[in-house]
Design an enzyme around this catalytic site. Sequence first.
Site, PDB file in Angstrom:
ATOM      1  N   GLY A  39       2.402  -3.830  -9.861  1.00  0.00           N
ATOM      2  CA  GLY A  39       1.831  -3.913 -11.218  1.00  0.00           C
ATOM      3  C   GLY A  39       0.818  -5.042 -11.193  1.00  0.00           C
ATOM      4  O   GLY A  39       1.120  -6.138 -10.698  1.00  0.00           O
ATOM      5  N   LYS A  40      -0.379  -4.777 -11.724  1.00  0.00           N
ATOM      6  CA  LYS A  40      -1.435  -5.788 -11.629  1.00  0.00           C
ATOM      7  C   LYS A  40      -1.064  -7.097 -12.307  1.00  0.00           C
ATOM      8  O   LYS A  40      -1.359  -8.177 -11.793  1.00  0.00           O
ATOM      9  CB  LYS A  40      -2.744  -5.251 -12.225  1.00  0.00           C
ATOM     10  N   ALA A  42       1.970  -8.403 -12.870  1.00  0.00           N
ATOM     11  CA  ALA A  42       2.992  -9.105 -12.086  1.00  0.00           C
ATOM     12  C   ALA A  42       2.388  -9.673 -10.803  1.00  0.00           C
ATOM     13  O   ALA A  42       2.671 -10.816 -10.421  1.00  0.00           O
ATOM     14  CB  ALA A  42       4.137  -8.155 -11.760  1.00  0.00           C
ATOM     15  N   ASN A  43       1.548  -8.888 -10.147  1.00  0.00           N
ATOM     16  CA  ASN A  43       0.923  -9.379  -8.908  1.00  0.00           C
ATOM     17  C   ASN A  43       0.122 -10.649  -9.176  1.00  0.00           C
ATOM     18  O   ASN A  43       0.193 -11.623  -8.414  1.00  0.00           O
ATOM     19  CB  ASN A  43      -0.030  -8.325  -8.334  1.00  0.00           C
ATOM     20  N   ASP A 242      -6.050  -8.617  -7.032  1.00  0.00           N
ATOM     21  CA  ASP A 242      -5.086  -9.386  -7.834  1.00  0.00           C
ATOM     22  C   ASP A 242      -5.021 -10.838  -7.358  1.00  0.00           C
ATOM     23  O   ASP A 242      -4.995 -11.768  -8.165  1.00  0.00           O
ATOM     24  CB  ASP A 242      -3.688  -8.750  -7.755  1.00  0.00           C
ATOM     25  N   GLY A 277       1.507  -5.276   2.026  1.00  0.00           N
ATOM     26  CA  GLY A 277       2.018  -5.274   0.643  1.00  0.00           C
ATOM     27  C   GLY A 277       1.155  -6.100  -0.286  1.00  0.00           C
ATOM     28  O   GLY A 277       0.476  -7.026   0.138  1.00  0.00           O
TER      29      GLY A 277
END
Length: 292
Positions: A39-40, A42-43, A242, A277
């Site tokens: 999720g952008k 959260a990242n 991000d 990741g």
Amino acid sequence: MVKVTVIGSSSIDLVVTAERRPDKGETILGESFKTVPGGKGANQAVAAARLGAEVFMVGCVGEDGFGKEILDNFKENGVLTDYVEPVTHSESGTAHITLAEGDNSIIVVKGANNHVTPEFVGKALDVIRTSDIVLIQQEIPEETVEYVSELCHAHHVPLLLNPAPSRPISKDVIAKAAYLTPNELEAAVLFQNKDIHEALAENPNKLFITEGKNGVRYHDGEQEVLVPTYTVEAVDTTGAGDTFNAAFAVALAEGQGLKEAVRFANRAASLSVTKFGAQGGMPTRTEVEGSL
Ligand code: ADP
């Protein structure tokens, strides 16, 4: 320590690797499966926390096992979760990713991220008002981005809008954001019928277009500048944007000059692509400073 508030999405990526994609109606055996936080929003929150900022996440998770995983991951990374709310009757956001034949296919289910509404974000007014910078992206409802742009403008808090994924944005939101950071494709959507160099010149020291391994382009009021990024061996570019946004926000909040902040963010983002990741490669402050 600077205070950064991130308003956005959080999700769990469900990643399957297989030799090929199944045809319609077909079942095949895959090779591996793993779940990773994404999720952008959260990242970007995790990346900013690793770089040493005090980070408040404003977002929603489902009342399910994934919601707990997302919250645990925030806590492990030092992201403050006072404004992350589990939402009943909604699943956590998920991204269903198939890696096959050297490419990915993704289905995103927004789930609880749809609950990041203006009313919900309003509960975090105190923390938003007192932040050094606010960071927002577009995996949450459009009206929330509009509301936050007004709020930040009214309270003189700089807003960094990362317009990803692409969708048209009103002129008013563009005017109220302090910084805009599209990648090249997002910039093309944002400034549809306009030459990109013209768009840069019209938005000096505000529009920063990330160009992958080329670096970042902006206009400094006198001329267009391309700040090159660092040459690395790229393993996985997921989350590069991000990391860039988080690092740029932290550097700006610390009062670094624009060019210096872009350089710092390029370094952080280039380090992030050297590992697997989205969050896996996000560097710590020491790692960035050790390699500048
Ligand atoms: P997004 O991930 O949003 O598509 P970009 O691909 O433009 O965004 O990447 C964002 C930033 O990450 C770039 O401006 C650059 O600083 C860094 N970056 C991305 N790919 C590479 C790469 N292959 N080598 C070095 N830096 C990279």
